[in-house]
Design a protein around this motif. Structure first.
Motif, PDB file in Angstrom:
ATOM      1  N   GLY A  21       0.834  -1.193   0.000  1.00 52.37           N
ATOM      2  CA  GLY A  21       0.000   0.000   0.000  1.00 52.37           C
ATOM      3  C   GLY A  21       0.868   1.243   0.000  1.00 52.37           C
ATOM      4  O   GLY A  21       1.761   1.397  -0.837  1.00 52.37           O
ATOM      5  N   ARG A  22       0.632   2.125   0.934  1.00 51.85           N
ATOM      6  CA  ARG A  22       1.421   3.359   1.044  1.00 51.85           C
ATOM      7  C   ARG A  22       2.616   3.217   1.982  1.00 51.85           C
ATOM      8  O   ARG A  22       3.343   4.177   2.229  1.00 51.85           O
ATOM      9  CB  ARG A  22       0.537   4.510   1.525  1.00 51.85           C
ATOM     10  N   GLU A  23       2.795   2.005   2.501  1.00 50.06           N
ATOM     11  CA  GLU A  23       3.915   1.776   3.414  1.00 50.06           C
ATOM     12  C   GLU A  23       5.202   1.558   2.630  1.00 50.06           C
ATOM     13  O   GLU A  23       5.188   1.338   1.416  1.00 50.06           O
ATOM     14  CB  GLU A  23       3.628   0.566   4.313  1.00 50.06           C
ATOM     15  N   ALA A  28       0.210  -4.069   4.282  1.00 49.65           N
ATOM     16  CA  ALA A  28      -0.743  -3.054   4.748  1.00 49.65           C
ATOM     17  C   ALA A  28      -2.105  -3.707   4.993  1.00 49.65           C
ATOM     18  O   ALA A  28      -2.684  -4.278   4.067  1.00 49.65           O
ATOM     19  CB  ALA A  28      -0.865  -1.939   3.723  1.00 49.65           C
ATOM     20  N   ASP A  30      -5.075  -2.471   5.232  1.00 54.31           N
ATOM     21  CA  ASP A  30      -6.161  -1.970   4.386  1.00 54.31           C
ATOM     22  C   ASP A  30      -6.111  -2.589   2.992  1.00 54.31           C
ATOM     23  O   ASP A  30      -7.153  -2.844   2.371  1.00 54.31           O
ATOM     24  CB  ASP A  30      -6.118  -0.438   4.308  1.00 54.31           C
ATOM     25  N   VAL A  31      -4.889  -2.860   2.485  1.00 54.34           N
ATOM     26  CA  VAL A  31      -4.748  -3.520   1.181  1.00 54.34           C
ATOM     27  C   VAL A  31      -5.288  -4.942   1.255  1.00 54.34           C
ATOM     28  O   VAL A  31      -5.990  -5.403   0.338  1.00 54.34           O
ATOM     29  CB  VAL A  31      -3.280  -3.530   0.725  1.00 54.34           C
ATOM     30  N   LYS A 164       0.157  -1.313 -10.447  1.00 60.65           N
ATOM     31  CA  LYS A 164      -0.189   0.011  -9.926  1.00 60.65           C
ATOM     32  C   LYS A 164      -0.628   0.967 -11.031  1.00 60.65           C
ATOM     33  O   LYS A 164      -0.909   2.135 -10.762  1.00 60.65           O
ATOM     34  CB  LYS A 164       1.009   0.598  -9.169  1.00 60.65           C
ATOM     35  N   ASP A 219      -5.790  -1.305  -7.734  1.00 55.06           N
ATOM     36  CA  ASP A 219      -6.365  -0.368  -6.772  1.00 55.06           C
ATOM     37  C   ASP A 219      -7.735   0.156  -7.200  1.00 55.06           C
ATOM     38  O   ASP A 219      -8.392   0.861  -6.432  1.00 55.06           O
ATOM     39  CB  ASP A 219      -5.420   0.813  -6.560  1.00 55.06           C
TER      40      ASP A 219
END
Length: 240
Positions: A21-23, A28, A30-31, A164, A219
């Motif tokens: 994810g954004r990490e 993650a 949430d992913v 992505k 996503d």
């Protein structure tokens, strides 16, 4: 777009990086919740789903090999990283009420099954998610090659590569704003243009076995369901 699924059995290839994810590292939550929800929608529609997952969010053997580590050792460590990710996916899909099995190309019987083709197909027929871990079980082969191999072995109708970006572009769209997206390509075109969709071993394996490939943005909510229901506008189609 049809009312019935366009595919009976799919193989989804996920990179390890996609799970971050954004990490900057790891998995993650949430992913994982998003992925599990997307998979549940597809399986509830009657589609059989297998996955191959990479390990780049935890460890990438090729990178440390360039820094001096023995390549075989590095790749073996990378295989173990994919097993960690596969267990995380198994847990996530079970939390939404699905059944899942992890099958590893290397033997770690205390935590998952060995990869056995017929057993994997039987799990799929029973509606279970099957997550293939440890790549091909051999060094020097990418998880893209493992995904192509497993897709052919289980007779998947299509191999989906979740990325992505929303398909295959003439160049990296994050670096080149003038890059344009292909709606469809042949395998030979993708190989000749060196578009970097997958490594060449995986591409040739898919081409030679007439395996359809779709590259799409993981996503995008509903994208996976759209593809299995026959929406041809999502992502880039690659075929022989």
């Amino acid at each position: 777009m049809a009312n019935q699924p366009a595919y009976k059995r799919i193989l989804l290839k996920l990179s390890g990086e996609a799970l971050m994810g954004r990490e900057d590292f790891g998995i993650a939550p949430d992913v994982m919740r998003f992925l599990a929800a997307e998979l549940k929608e597809v399986i509830d529609a009657g589609v059989q789903v297998a996955l191959v997952v990479g390990g780049g969010n935890i460890f990438r053997g090729e990178g440390l090999a360039k820094a001096g580590m023995d390549r075989v050792t590095g790749d073996q460590m990378g295989m173990l990283a994919t097993c960690i990710n596969a267990l995380a996916i198994q847990d996530a899909v079970e939390r939404v009420g699905l059944e899942a099995r992890v099958q590893s190309a290397i033997r770690i019987n205390e935590v998952c099954e060995d990869y056995i083709r017929r057993r994997a197909v039987r799990h799929l027929e029973k509606g279970r998610v099957v997550v293939f871990a440890a790549g091909t079980g051999n060094p020097f082969f990418t998880t893209d090659s493992a995904a192509a191999l497993r897709a052919v072995e289980i007779n998947a109708d299509v191999m989906l590569k979740a990325t992505k970006v929303d398909g295959i572009y003439t160049a990296d769209p994050k670096k080149d704003p003038t890059a344009t997206r292909y709606d469809e390509l042949t395998y030979d075109e993708a190989l000749d243009k060196r578009l970097g969709v997958m490594d060449q071993t995986a591409m040739v394996l898919c081409r030679d076995h007439k395996m359809k490939l779709r590259v799409y943005d993981m996503d995008r909510p509903g994208a996976l369901m759209g593809i299995v229901m026959g929406d041809e506008t999502i992502g880039t189609r690659v075929h022989r």
